[in-house]
Scaffold this motif. Structure first.
Motif, PDB file in Angstrom:
ATOM      1  N   ALA A 178       0.823  -1.323  -0.006  1.00  9.73           N
ATOM      2  CA  ALA A 178       0.094   0.196  -0.166  1.00  9.73           C
ATOM      3  C   ALA A 178       0.754   1.313  -0.110  1.00  9.73           C
ATOM      4  O   ALA A 178       0.387   2.326  -0.418  1.00  9.73           O
ATOM      5  CB  ALA A 178      -1.068  -0.067   1.189  1.00  9.73           C
ATOM      6  N   ARG A 179       2.052   1.283   0.434  1.00 14.13           N
ATOM      7  CA  ARG A 179       3.098   2.295   0.494  1.00 14.13           C
ATOM      8  C   ARG A 179       3.364   2.766  -0.961  1.00 14.13           C
ATOM      9  O   ARG A 179       3.615   3.894  -1.093  1.00 14.13           O
ATOM     10  CB  ARG A 179       4.035   2.129   1.369  1.00 14.13           C
ATOM     11  N   LYS A 180       3.706   1.550  -1.898  1.00 13.49           N
ATOM     12  CA  LYS A 180       3.889   2.032  -3.087  1.00 13.49           C
ATOM     13  C   LYS A 180       2.555   2.656  -3.955  1.00 13.49           C
ATOM     14  O   LYS A 180       2.712   3.635  -4.741  1.00 13.49           O
ATOM     15  CB  LYS A 180       4.242   0.736  -3.862  1.00 13.49           C
ATOM     16  N   LEU A 181       1.562   2.196  -3.778  1.00 14.71           N
ATOM     17  CA  LEU A 181       0.395   2.696  -4.036  1.00 14.71           C
ATOM     18  C   LEU A 181       0.204   4.182  -3.572  1.00 14.71           C
ATOM     19  O   LEU A 181       0.009   4.853  -4.670  1.00 14.71           O
ATOM     20  CB  LEU A 181      -0.966   1.756  -3.604  1.00 14.71           C
ATOM     21  N   ARG A 182       0.312   4.235  -2.457  1.00 15.14           N
ATOM     22  CA  ARG A 182       0.337   5.814  -1.907  1.00 15.14           C
ATOM     23  C   ARG A 182       1.424   6.688  -2.537  1.00 15.14           C
ATOM     24  O   ARG A 182       0.978   7.994  -2.863  1.00 15.14           O
ATOM     25  CB  ARG A 182       0.305   5.969  -0.441  1.00 15.14           C
ATOM     26  N   THR A 183       2.533   6.281  -2.813  1.00 14.93           N
ATOM     27  CA  THR A 183       3.593   7.044  -3.290  1.00 14.93           C
ATOM     28  C   THR A 183       3.267   7.392  -4.705  1.00 14.93           C
ATOM     29  O   THR A 183       3.596   8.487  -5.100  1.00 14.93           O
ATOM     30  CB  THR A 183       4.953   6.314  -2.981  1.00 14.93           C
ATOM     31  N   SER A 184       2.783   6.269  -5.588  1.00 17.56           N
ATOM     32  CA  SER A 184       2.336   6.839  -6.958  1.00 17.56           C
ATOM     33  C   SER A 184       1.138   7.886  -7.099  1.00 17.56           C
ATOM     34  O   SER A 184       1.115   8.596  -7.793  1.00 17.56           O
ATOM     35  CB  SER A 184       2.031   5.314  -7.728  1.00 17.56           C
ATOM     36  N   MET A 185       0.325   7.597  -6.025  1.00 11.14           N
ATOM     37  CA  MET A 185      -0.989   8.615  -5.876  1.00 11.14           C
ATOM     38  C   MET A 185      -0.208   9.767  -5.702  1.00 11.14           C
ATOM     39  O   MET A 185      -0.926  10.859  -6.294  1.00 11.14           O
ATOM     40  CB  MET A 185      -1.977   8.201  -5.366  1.00 11.14           C
ATOM     41  N   ASP A 186       0.529   9.967  -4.454  1.00  7.25           N
ATOM     42  CA  ASP A 186       1.046  11.327  -4.164  1.00  7.25           C
ATOM     43  C   ASP A 186       1.973  11.867  -5.573  1.00  7.25           C
ATOM     44  O   ASP A 186       1.901  13.081  -5.688  1.00  7.25           O
ATOM     45  CB  ASP A 186       2.024  11.158  -2.997  1.00  7.25           C
ATOM     46  N   ARG A 187       2.560  11.030  -6.168  1.00  6.99           N
ATOM     47  CA  ARG A 187       3.279  11.559  -7.098  1.00  6.99           C
ATOM     48  C   ARG A 187       2.407  12.225  -8.377  1.00  6.99           C
ATOM     49  O   ARG A 187       2.509  13.358  -8.974  1.00  6.99           O
ATOM     50  CB  ARG A 187       4.213  10.520  -8.011  1.00  6.99           C
ATOM     51  N   ALA A 188       1.161  11.654  -8.689  1.00 10.06           N
ATOM     52  CA  ALA A 188       0.355  11.931  -9.843  1.00 10.06           C
ATOM     53  C   ALA A 188      -0.308  13.292  -9.223  1.00 10.06           C
ATOM     54  O   ALA A 188      -0.901  14.100  -9.893  1.00 10.06           O
ATOM     55  CB  ALA A 188      -0.581  10.950 -10.101  1.00 10.06           C
ATOM     56  N   LEU A 189      -0.692  13.418  -7.989  1.00  6.62           N
ATOM     57  CA  LEU A 189      -1.303  14.409  -7.378  1.00  6.62           C
ATOM     58  C   LEU A 189      -0.410  15.434  -6.751  1.00  6.62           C
ATOM     59  O   LEU A 189      -0.881  16.478  -6.091  1.00  6.62           O
ATOM     60  CB  LEU A 189      -2.240  13.999  -6.486  1.00  6.62           C
ATOM     61  N   HIS A 190       0.876  15.486  -6.956  1.00  5.56           N
ATOM     62  CA  HIS A 190       1.818  16.715  -6.611  1.00  5.56           C
ATOM     63  C   HIS A 190       1.467  17.887  -6.937  1.00  5.56           C
ATOM     64  O   HIS A 190       1.129  18.367  -8.057  1.00  5.56           O
ATOM     65  CB  HIS A 190       3.195  16.243  -6.974  1.00  5.56           C
ATOM     66  N   LYS A 191       0.998  18.709  -5.886  1.00  2.00           N
ATOM     67  CA  LYS A 191       0.821  20.472  -6.007  1.00  2.00           C
ATOM     68  C   LYS A 191      -0.767  20.373  -6.800  1.00  2.00           C
ATOM     69  O   LYS A 191      -0.812  21.581  -7.373  1.00  2.00           O
ATOM     70  CB  LYS A 191       1.672  21.152  -6.922  1.00  2.00           C
TER      71      LYS A 191
END
Length: 178
Positions: free
Chosen positions: A63-76
């Motif tokens: 789930a951490r990888k999932l969260r990291t990819s979503m955070d990257r896509a939603l950056h700023k």
């Protein structure tokens, strides 16, 4: 639970609160030795399917990888932490509901794309560009056109600004609205 500050073995729970959806419990704790306070999150641990990567490798779902990819896509982007957490929980819920022991990573990616599409169009396009390996601007334009056809006026800002747009290098501006 050991104290993260002094490693003492006993801590006491001062306060407990369930999340809005009831999926996690946040506990405020205090060390009985040093008096320091810290928070812990308690979640249900269920067996999720293994993920089959494109090269055939299998690895446990993270789930951490999932969260990291979503955070990257939603950056700023104007998306709250709570909204991102809810999207992550929705993807994990979909994984649990499959009842499969193994899933191809492509299927997980489609779950993520569906959640990002609901959450933020720009984040969706960012993720899709990597996930679907866009090769050039034509791929982006096709995805944007498809998205605007499928999701007219859902309360998000238009992807391309809406209105009349003057192409680059034409009289009247550099791609700005007239």
């Amino acid at each position: 639970m050991h104290c993260p500050f002094c490693q003492h073995q006993d801590t006491k729970v001062i306060d407990s609160r369930a999340s809005d959806d009831g999926a996690t419990i946040r506990r405020r704790r205090e060390c009985e030795a040093c008096g320091e306070r810290f928070s812990t999150l308690e979640t249900i641990e269920l067996k999720l399917p293994a993920i089959i990567k494109d090269d055939g490798r299998r690895e446990p779902f993270d789930a951490r990888k999932l969260r990291t990819s979503m955070d990257r896509a939603l950056h700023k982007r104007p998306v709250s932490e709570e909204q991102v957490e809810a999207a992550v929980r929705a993807v994990v819920h979909q994984l649990r509901m499959t009842t499969e022991r193994e899933l191809p990573s492509r299927r997980v990616g489609e779950f993520v794309i569906a959640e990002l599409r609901k959450l933020d169009h720009v984040g969706f396009v960012r993720f899709a560009s990597v996930y679907r390996s866009f090769e050039d601007i034509t791929d982006f334009r096709e995805e944007l056109d498809r998205l605007e056809r499928e999701l007219p006026g859902e309360g998000q800002l238009p992807l391309l600004g809406g209105g009349d747009v003057v192409p680059f290098g034409k009289p009247g501006g550099k791609g700005r609205k007239r």
